[in-house]
Design a protein around this motif. Structure first.
Motif, mmCIF file in Angstrom:
data_model
loop_
_atom_site.group_PDB
_atom_site.id
_atom_site.type_symbol
_atom_site.label_atom_id
_atom_site.label_comp_id
_atom_site.label_asym_id
_atom_site.label_seq_id
_atom_site.Cartn_x
_atom_site.Cartn_y
_atom_site.Cartn_z
ATOM 1 N N VAL A 18 0.980 -25.660 42.274
ATOM 2 C CA VAL A 18 0.067 -24.518 42.246
ATOM 3 C C VAL A 18 -1.100 -24.803 41.306
ATOM 4 C CG1 VAL A 18 -0.145 -22.099 41.544
ATOM 5 C CG2 VAL A 18 1.824 -22.838 42.887
ATOM 6 N N ALA A 19 -0.840 -25.397 40.174
ATOM 7 C CA ALA A 19 -1.901 -25.707 39.211
ATOM 8 C C ALA A 19 -2.875 -26.732 39.777
ATOM 9 C CB ALA A 19 -1.297 -26.218 37.911
ATOM 10 N N VAL A 20 -2.363 -27.764 40.416
ATOM 11 C CA VAL A 20 -3.236 -28.788 40.997
ATOM 12 C C VAL A 20 -4.103 -28.180 42.091
ATOM 13 C CG1 VAL A 20 -3.246 -30.902 42.379
ATOM 14 C CG2 VAL A 20 -1.783 -30.733 40.365
ATOM 15 N N MET A 21 -3.505 -27.364 42.936
ATOM 16 C CA MET A 21 -4.279 -26.708 44.000
ATOM 17 C C MET A 21 -5.347 -25.798 43.413
ATOM 18 S SD MET A 21 -1.300 -25.928 46.811
ATOM 19 C CE MET A 21 -2.366 -24.926 47.809
ATOM 20 N N GLY A 22 -5.016 -25.092 42.346
ATOM 21 C CA GLY A 22 -5.987 -24.233 41.694
ATOM 22 C C GLY A 22 -7.156 -25.011 41.124
ATOM 23 N N VAL A 23 -6.865 -26.139 40.499
ATOM 24 C CA VAL A 23 -7.929 -26.975 39.935
ATOM 25 C C VAL A 23 -8.827 -27.519 41.041
ATOM 26 C CG1 VAL A 23 -8.364 -29.167 38.750
ATOM 27 C CG2 VAL A 23 -6.680 -27.572 37.827
ATOM 28 N N VAL A 24 -8.225 -27.944 42.141
ATOM 29 C CA VAL A 24 -9.014 -28.470 43.262
ATOM 30 C C VAL A 24 -9.918 -27.372 43.833
ATOM 31 C CG1 VAL A 24 -8.852 -29.341 45.629
ATOM 32 C CG2 VAL A 24 -7.427 -30.319 43.839
ATOM 33 N N LEU A 25 -9.366 -26.184 44.047
ATOM 34 C CA LEU A 25 -10.171 -25.087 44.584
ATOM 35 C C LEU A 25 -11.273 -24.672 43.620
ATOM 36 C CD1 LEU A 25 -7.429 -22.894 46.279
ATOM 37 C CD2 LEU A 25 -9.168 -24.304 47.395
ATOM 38 N N LEU A 26 -10.976 -24.652 42.341
ATOM 39 C CA LEU A 26 -11.989 -24.322 41.346
ATOM 40 C C LEU A 26 -13.098 -25.366 41.341
ATOM 41 C CD1 LEU A 26 -12.833 -22.430 39.020
ATOM 42 C CD2 LEU A 26 -11.566 -23.932 37.494
ATOM 43 N N GLY A 27 -12.720 -26.625 41.462
ATOM 44 C CA GLY A 27 -13.708 -27.694 41.528
ATOM 45 C C GLY A 27 -14.623 -27.548 42.732
ATOM 46 N N TRP A 28 -14.063 -27.235 43.885
ATOM 47 C CA TRP A 28 -14.873 -27.015 45.094
ATOM 48 C C TRP A 28 -15.839 -25.855 44.886
ATOM 49 C CZ3 TRP A 28 -15.348 -28.788 50.187
ATOM 50 C CH2 TRP A 28 -14.613 -29.922 50.479
ATOM 51 N N PHE A 29 -15.341 -24.781 44.289
ATOM 52 C CA PHE A 29 -16.173 -23.600 44.058
ATOM 53 C C PHE A 29 -17.354 -23.944 43.147
ATOM 54 C CE2 PHE A 29 -17.185 -19.750 41.617
ATOM 55 C CZ PHE A 29 -17.578 -18.921 42.656
ATOM 56 N N VAL A 30 -17.095 -24.632 42.056
ATOM 57 C CA VAL A 30 -18.152 -25.020 41.123
ATOM 58 C C VAL A 30 -19.147 -25.942 41.813
ATOM 59 C CG1 VAL A 30 -18.612 -26.346 39.007
ATOM 60 C CG2 VAL A 30 -16.754 -24.670 39.060
ATOM 61 N N TYR A 31 -18.654 -26.868 42.609
ATOM 62 C CA TYR A 31 -19.514 -27.796 43.348
ATOM 63 C C TYR A 31 -20.421 -27.036 44.320
ATOM 64 C CZ TYR A 31 -20.787 -31.496 46.625
ATOM 65 O OH TYR A 31 -21.484 -32.347 47.437
ATOM 66 N N LEU A 32 -19.850 -26.106 45.063
ATOM 67 C CA LEU A 32 -20.642 -25.346 46.035
ATOM 68 C C LEU A 32 -21.679 -24.453 45.362
ATOM 69 C CD1 LEU A 32 -17.936 -24.412 48.674
ATOM 70 C CD2 LEU A 32 -19.756 -26.102 48.878
ATOM 71 N N VAL A 33 -21.325 -23.852 44.257
ATOM 72 C CA VAL A 33 -22.285 -23.029 43.513
ATOM 73 C C VAL A 33 -23.417 -23.906 42.994
ATOM 74 C CG1 VAL A 33 -22.592 -21.656 41.413
ATOM 75 C CG2 VAL A 33 -20.663 -21.209 42.918
ATOM 76 N N GLY A 34 -23.088 -25.084 42.501
ATOM 77 C CA GLY A 34 -24.114 -26.012 42.020
ATOM 78 C C GLY A 34 -25.067 -26.418 43.123
ATOM 79 N N ILE A 35 -24.528 -26.706 44.292
ATOM 80 C CA ILE A 35 -25.383 -27.067 45.426
ATOM 81 C C ILE A 35 -26.266 -25.885 45.811
ATOM 82 C CG2 ILE A 35 -25.314 -27.520 47.911
ATOM 83 C CD1 ILE A 35 -23.265 -29.573 47.458
ATOM 84 N N GLY A 36 -25.717 -24.693 45.773
ATOM 85 C CA GLY A 36 -26.508 -23.500 46.085
ATOM 86 C C GLY A 36 -27.684 -23.337 45.137
#
Length: 48
Positions: A18-36
């Motif tokens: 669960v922690a690894v999945m959370g970190v991966v999803l958080l990373g994707w979110f930060v990446y997408l916000v940065g691209i935006g």
């Protein structure tokens, strides 16, 4: 599949998953916000 889930729960490893999945999803979110933000900067520069 149920046996694997039960084994992970017994060992407490389910929280690692669960922690690894959370970190991966958080990373994707930060990446997408940065691209935006970068896209909006480029749009502002192009419209001037």
């Amino acid at each position: 599949m149920d046996q694997l889930t039960e084994l992970l729960r017994q060992d407490g490893k389910i929280w690692v998953v669960v922690a690894v999945m959370g970190v991966v999803l958080l990373g994707w979110f930060v990446y997408l916000v940065g691209i935006g933000h970068r896209i909006s900067k480029v749009k502002r520069r192009a419209s001037c």
